[in-house]
Design a protein around this motif. Structure first.
Motif, PDB file in Angstrom:
ATOM      1  N   LEU A   1     -22.533  -1.702  18.036  1.00 42.55           N
ATOM      2  CA  LEU A   1     -21.543  -2.973  19.203  1.00 42.55           C
ATOM      3  C   LEU A   1     -21.176  -3.834  17.988  1.00 42.55           C
ATOM      4  N   TYR A   2     -20.018  -3.811  18.018  1.00 42.55           N
ATOM      5  CA  TYR A   2     -19.005  -4.282  17.757  1.00 42.55           C
ATOM      6  C   TYR A   2     -18.864  -5.300  18.852  1.00 42.55           C
ATOM      7  N   ALA A   3     -17.639  -6.389  17.719  1.00 46.83           N
ATOM      8  CA  ALA A   3     -16.996  -7.466  18.913  1.00 46.83           C
ATOM      9  C   ALA A   3     -15.799  -7.883  17.839  1.00 46.83           C
ATOM     10  N   VAL A   4     -14.734  -8.251  18.283  1.00 45.16           N
ATOM     11  CA  VAL A   4     -13.423  -9.138  17.747  1.00 45.16           C
ATOM     12  C   VAL A   4     -13.337 -10.884  18.096  1.00 45.16           C
ATOM     13  N   ALA A   5     -12.806 -10.690  16.471  1.00 46.42           N
ATOM     14  CA  ALA A   5     -12.601 -11.724  15.910  1.00 46.42           C
ATOM     15  C   ALA A   5     -10.789 -11.982  16.484  1.00 46.42           C
ATOM     16  N   ILE A   6     -10.653 -13.178  16.536  1.00 43.15           N
ATOM     17  CA  ILE A   6      -9.225 -13.636  16.568  1.00 43.15           C
ATOM     18  C   ILE A   6      -8.255 -14.450  16.865  1.00 43.15           C
ATOM     19  N   ASP A   7      -7.708 -14.246  16.189  1.00 44.33           N
ATOM     20  CA  ASP A   7      -6.594 -15.645  15.266  1.00 44.33           C
ATOM     21  C   ASP A   7      -5.044 -15.398  16.456  1.00 44.33           C
ATOM     22  N   ILE A   8      -5.092 -16.896  16.932  1.00 42.16           N
ATOM     23  CA  ILE A   8      -3.522 -16.194  18.331  1.00 42.16           C
ATOM     24  C   ILE A   8      -2.748 -17.019  17.500  1.00 42.16           C
ATOM     25  N   GLY A   9      -2.252 -16.601  16.416  1.00 44.79           N
ATOM     26  CA  GLY A   9      -0.747 -17.442  16.147  1.00 44.79           C
ATOM     27  C   GLY A   9       0.675 -18.252  16.591  1.00 44.79           C
ATOM     28  N   THR A  10       1.066 -19.380  16.265  1.00 44.66           N
ATOM     29  CA  THR A  10       2.080 -19.480  17.370  1.00 44.66           C
ATOM     30  C   THR A  10       2.687 -18.070  17.504  1.00 44.66           C
ATOM     31  N   THR A  11       2.953 -17.650  15.738  1.00 44.63           N
ATOM     32  CA  THR A  11       3.731 -16.446  15.490  1.00 44.63           C
ATOM     33  C   THR A  11       2.880 -15.531  15.325  1.00 44.63           C
ATOM     34  N   THR A  12       2.149 -15.243  14.416  1.00 43.21           N
ATOM     35  CA  THR A  12       1.164 -13.730  13.906  1.00 43.21           C
ATOM     36  C   THR A  12      -0.054 -13.945  14.951  1.00 43.21           C
ATOM     37  N   VAL A  13       0.001 -12.768  15.411  1.00 40.19           N
ATOM     38  CA  VAL A  13      -1.933 -12.501  15.888  1.00 40.19           C
ATOM     39  C   VAL A  13      -2.405 -11.831  14.644  1.00 40.19           C
ATOM     40  N   ALA A  14      -3.914 -12.161  14.465  1.00 41.72           N
ATOM     41  CA  ALA A  14      -4.416 -11.355  14.021  1.00 41.72           C
ATOM     42  C   ALA A  14      -5.714 -10.706  14.466  1.00 41.72           C
ATOM     43  N   MET A  15      -6.336  -9.762  14.114  1.00 42.21           N
ATOM     44  CA  MET A  15      -7.678  -9.477  15.127  1.00 42.21           C
ATOM     45  C   MET A  15      -8.645  -8.836  13.778  1.00 42.21           C
ATOM     46  N   ALA A  16      -9.511  -9.328  13.527  1.00 42.62           N
ATOM     47  CA  ALA A  16     -10.432  -8.641  13.091  1.00 42.62           C
ATOM     48  C   ALA A  16     -12.328  -7.511  13.859  1.00 42.62           C
ATOM     49  N   LEU A  17     -11.945  -6.268  13.113  1.00 41.62           N
ATOM     50  CA  LEU A  17     -13.179  -6.028  14.167  1.00 41.62           C
ATOM     51  C   LEU A  17     -14.413  -5.950  13.464  1.00 41.62           C
ATOM     52  N   ILE A  18     -15.631  -6.254  14.016  1.00 40.04           N
ATOM     53  CA  ILE A  18     -16.727  -6.548  13.179  1.00 40.04           C
ATOM     54  C   ILE A  18     -17.724  -5.559  14.085  1.00 40.04           C
ATOM     55  N   ASP A  19     -18.507  -4.882  12.521  1.00 41.66           N
ATOM     56  CA  ASP A  19     -20.213  -4.295  13.147  1.00 41.66           C
ATOM     57  C   ASP A  19     -20.942  -5.732  13.610  1.00 41.66           C
ATOM     58  N   LEU A  20     -21.430  -5.965  14.772  1.00 40.73           N
ATOM     59  CA  LEU A  20     -22.379  -7.111  14.303  1.00 40.73           C
ATOM     60  C   LEU A  20     -23.677  -6.832  14.005  1.00 40.73           C
ATOM     61  N   GLU A  21     -24.023  -5.432  13.678  1.00 39.89           N
ATOM     62  CA  GLU A  21     -24.966  -5.446  13.368  1.00 39.89           C
ATOM     63  C   GLU A  21     -25.319  -5.186  11.392  1.00 39.89           C
ATOM     64  N   LYS A  22     -24.760  -5.226  11.110  1.00 38.54           N
ATOM     65  CA  LYS A  22     -24.109  -4.934   9.473  1.00 38.54           C
ATOM     66  C   LYS A  22     -23.470  -6.654   8.971  1.00 38.54           C
ATOM     67  N   GLY A  23     -22.788  -7.611  10.013  1.00 40.86           N
ATOM     68  CA  GLY A  23     -22.126  -8.498   9.749  1.00 40.86           C
ATOM     69  C   GLY A  23     -20.688  -7.928   8.739  1.00 40.86           C
TER      70      GLY A  23
END
Lengths: 598, 598
Positions: free
Chosen positions: B184-206
């Motif tokens: 069970l994974y999910a992604v958090a995304i920060d859309i910056g004007t200049t930079t895009v950053a993404m974190a892949l998260i294991d939802l069960e383990k936090g």
């Protein structure tokens, strides 16, 4: 794509099919006895404007040809067309349903508080606060929480400014379905195993505007639900083939009604159908309905979308589906019970829906029990040599005179008989039986009538001739008897199981495509209906469609429909020995137990 | 599509781009000083397995060639590849974010009750009742109402029987998103004007499992939000072009992290970004954000779907979007305030997010006020001659020795300097100013240092040379001063408007891509940050991403984020005369009012 306009104001789209096929697809039955092979010369229609390519003019005189007459079965549109249909042509199923329109209108006129459509409009005049975003301003003006699709959110800002902050929302509960641009219309659809019927509804006025019907084109893959389930299960793309059939049928019907009512837009859809039909429509394999314990994937459907259904409407339009009770008692029966009002009665009543399946409900406001029997599609015209739906050219009644060995028939549209519809079949079997032309087992007695052509080779093929194009065979009669036996056995078994005597049943509602034309005395005579006093019978026509229209127009009735489904207890007759005994007894005319029909 | 595996275990998909472009796209900065033209010979990488087509081998010896070395900028993959990257290469932004991973894990370890992901799994062992449909049996086992998509409903019956009535649902509130098949994974995304950053998260383990970043490829159509809004408004397909840029960027990042974590599936997405970025991502025209009163189409986004977003995930995956406060204070700031904990503090604190915009928040658990200033993208490396992100090869600090007119630099990865990142810029301006190499207006004084190359033709083009590939021009310095002035003026105006003295501010949270490397003393020296005691400053890095990860893992924190957005009062500095005065005063080093920086 060419457009075909009829002198009655209908507009159809043409594709590569013949004019005959196009008209049939839209429920207009043009007489033909050669099955569209171009050698009976009867499907004459007149082209008033436009071009067609005709492969044959069999049976058309030079004079007629000059006047624009062509054979519908041999002609392909090559431009937009204006055509003239034969004068008496009107689809009877449309007449039936349009008659119900008044009834429905009256319900909402006498109980205006009941009118609260599943989809409603909400007009807002927004006074925007600077500190808020557009959608938040809209929610404040609406005084409620609302959700919006991405697509509409993307259109919102321009729309508000172009319309000076006036907007009319189309709402389904708290969701914005659309910004109102045309009249608020919706469609109710009855998916029958044999016939599909659609009503176009004006949600604001609470009125039926139009009705269209067609055969369910899944018929090409089997006459009844069981053969369809088998087809879906056993063919690699079977499920998708059947799904595409019914979705295409419905899209064609939607197109038909919208071409005739261009001022409106469809913002909501409600579906009623038996459990298998609803599964197939949604692309859900119904295979476990055929296997003990006959389990559907689901009885209560979430409100899915037009895009999920592959309907050619805006993607987010909600599609409501009537809940089912069991594998063999579907949403059409729930809808029917709602339309009949049985669920609200104090006294006990019986409801019988005679379609491809025969479903039975007994109950009142306290309880509801239901069962299903497989009647087969014969009363809808399928599986009978000269069977047809109750449309133009169908023999709808039959009277036999023993003395002169002659008979009278009544044909819908007063034309030459093309075939026999359900009520005609019951009349024929009843009259032939009453007059000793068939025996108690339904066997034709060739020495009793000169109209019988006896086949030495195959007794099943022996036939009673009605006209050059129209007859009934031994095998047809056997089919009809099996169907009536199934219905009768279902009713009597259910009554016995529940310990209910016939005296307690105050009303008997008869639903189904042919309900209104049924001669109840004759149906009792052949032992199809129980021997109740005639005044207890109430004919309702297509209650599945009527109930769907009612729910589309009333949240309260939609809630009631769900409660009806919850309340209904299904009794499985297929496992009942009593039912088998009753069925075998009912294979006689009217029954082995004569006493019941005295 | 070929796969490229690095010696560090990353896996990328190749398209028609050069190896250099592919690596850069995935946030791996391979040194180059010719901009990929093939004539500096520095972007050498080694092919361990597979074939490439190389257009040039400039600067590569025959020996190296035999060993498999190629120029990344001149080589196109022609098969799957295994490549070896230069030893010291690691993307710093990944390091930053991975450092935060521990912090986040600790939050949920110390407060386990907080861990309640937006999407959860529910295992059911169903004991089917015969009278019920499959979906109704499932709901009874779950003891709750559930809704299901058409697609999953169609899969349900077989799935249950194949798995002996065991099923693990992936739920988003009451909706079944999927049947669990992978982790069970999910992604958090920060859309910056200049930079895009993404974190892949294991939802069960936090836990954060992986991070990937790239430039926002909308950069090709403008450096800041205003130019992007203008592009979207003035070009016929402008909105769609920008939407496609960011959606493609995100799809590439998703692909990258999934290739490295094939055991999981993404079941939820959360987005944080400024108001314009979120509008563009969802294909909503942000044009009214540029016009008074700067109105977004919406601040609170419904939970739309991956299919609405055109993300290459299962259609029904929910995509959460952080709520915005106003046109120029977006969800990234709401997320940042959440991550900082400021909204929960008793004492007053200040939050500054230094990105392409500089947003400021002042408040505590009682109130929150916010404002925005246009800092420009210079601290992220854009709009500066030798500007770059804080990755391999970036000058991150600078120390000048007046006596010897010499300087020391620190370069990320200890390689030859390729450019200057935000913290390096602040160091350079601060050191040159402290040592009188530039004056109070930031003008280079050519007689003060031999490293200055003075341009007679265009004073803007005069430059301070750091290395053969790296320098800073007069125009760059002017840009940096404008950026620091905007930030400072925003903070001081907001404090004054609120009547808050600096003593009352107990903490100053600094967020932004370069937060962790910032030398606070130097930032105060140039008048970018207010002259507070150093211990009050707390560096948080990319809080937009951190906040998004926190909310993905906690319904409670997501609720808190929405409350933060509700609570924040936006103050529009663009209409404030006080702000303009402050800004003009802050265009000096450190400020016209020296007293403030004593």
């Amino acid at each position: 794509m060419y457009k075909i306009r009829t002198n009655r104001g209908e507009i159809f789209e043409a594709n590569k099919e013949t004019l005959l096929q196009i008209l049939q697809k839209h429920g207009i039955y043009v007489p033909t006895s050669c099955g569209g092979r171009g050698n009976c010369g009867r499907c004459k229609i007149r082209i008033l404007e436009g071009k067609v390519k005709s492969d044959s003019f069999f049976g058309i005189s030079e004079y007629e040809k000059a006047e624009g007459f062509v054979l519908a079965c041999q002609s392909f549109p090559k431009s937009d067309l204006q055509i003239e249909l034969p004068a008496q042509l009107i689809t009877v199923s449309e007449r039936i349903a349009l008659a119900k329109a008044e009834l429905i209108e009256n319900i909402f006129k006498t109980q205006p508080s009941l009118l609260s459509p599943l989809v409603e409009k909400l007009h807002l005049k927004i006074d925007p606060r600077e500190a808020l975003a557009d959608f938040e301003n809209l929610k404040i003006a609406a005084c409620r929480t609302l959700s919006i699709s991405r697509k509409l959110a993307a259109e919102l800002s321009d729309f508000l400014r172009q319309n000076q902050w006036n907007i009319t929302l189309v709402l389904s509960e708290d969701e914005i379905i659309d910004f109102l641009s045309k009249r608020l219309y919706a469609v109710a659809i009855d998916i029958g195993t044999t016939t599909v019927a659609m009503a176009l509804i004006d949600l604001e006025k609470g009125r039926i505007l139009d009705v269209a019907t067609c055969y369910n084109s899944q018929i090409n893959y089997g006459d009844d639900v069981i053969t369809r389930i088998v087809f879906a299960e056993e063919n690699p793309h079977g499920l998708n083939v059947l799904r595409k059939c019914i979705v295409d049928d419905i899209n064609a019907l939607v197109n038909t009604v919208l071409l005739r009512h261009e001022d409106g837009k469809i913002y909501c859809v409600i579906l009623s159908g038996n459990t298998t039909m609803c599964h197939l429509f949604w692309g859900i394999n119904p295979k476990y309905i055929r296997q003990e314990p006959y389990t559907p994937a689901l009885n209560y459907y979430p409100v899915w979308r037009a895009s999920d259904a592959r309907l050619l409407l805006e993607a987010q339009i909600p599609v409501y589906t009537f809940p089912s009770v069991a594998g063999y008692v579907g949403g059409d029966i729930v809808s029917g019970v709602l339309a009949s009002g049985l669920y609200n009665n104090e006294e006990l009543s019986l409801f019988i829906d005679i379609g491809t399946n025969g479903e039975i409900v007994i109950g009142n406001r306290e309880f509801l029990v239901t069962a299903s029997t497989s009647a087969g599609p014969c009363f809808e015209g399928s599986g009978i040599s000269c069977g047809m739906r109750a449309t133009q050219g169908a023999v709808e009644s039959f009277k036999y005179h023993r003395e002169s060995d002659s008979f009278e028939i009544k044909v819908i549209g007063n034309v030459k008989p093309q075939g026999i519809c359900g009520s005609g079949m019951i009349d024929i079997v009843s009259e032939l039986f009453s007059n000793g032309v068939i025996d108690q087992k339904g066997k034709l007695l060739p020495d009793r009538s000169r109209h019988i052509v006896f086949s030495q080779l195959s007794r099943d093929d022996s036939r009673f001739i009605i006209s050059s194009d129209c007859y009934i065979t031994q095998s047809d009669i056997d089919n009809i008897i099996r169907a009536k036996a199934a219905i009768y056995a279902g009713v009597s078994t259910l009554l016995e199981e529940m310990g209910i005597s016939e005296k307690e049943l105050k009303k008997v509602y008869i639903a189904g495509g042919f309900g209104e034309f049924l001669d109840v005395k004759k149906a009792i005579k052949i032992g199809m209906l129980p021997n109740f006093p005639e005044e207890r019978f109430i004919f309702l026509g297509n209650t599945s469609l009527t109930g769907a229209v009612l729910c589309l127009l009333s949240k309260e009735l939609w809630k009631a429909a769900n409660e009806v489904a919850q309340k209904m207890t299904y009794i499985d007759l297929s496992r009942s020995k009593k039912f088998m005994d009753e069925y075998i007894s009912a294979l006689f005319l009217p029954h082995t137990d004569w006493e019941r029909f005295k």
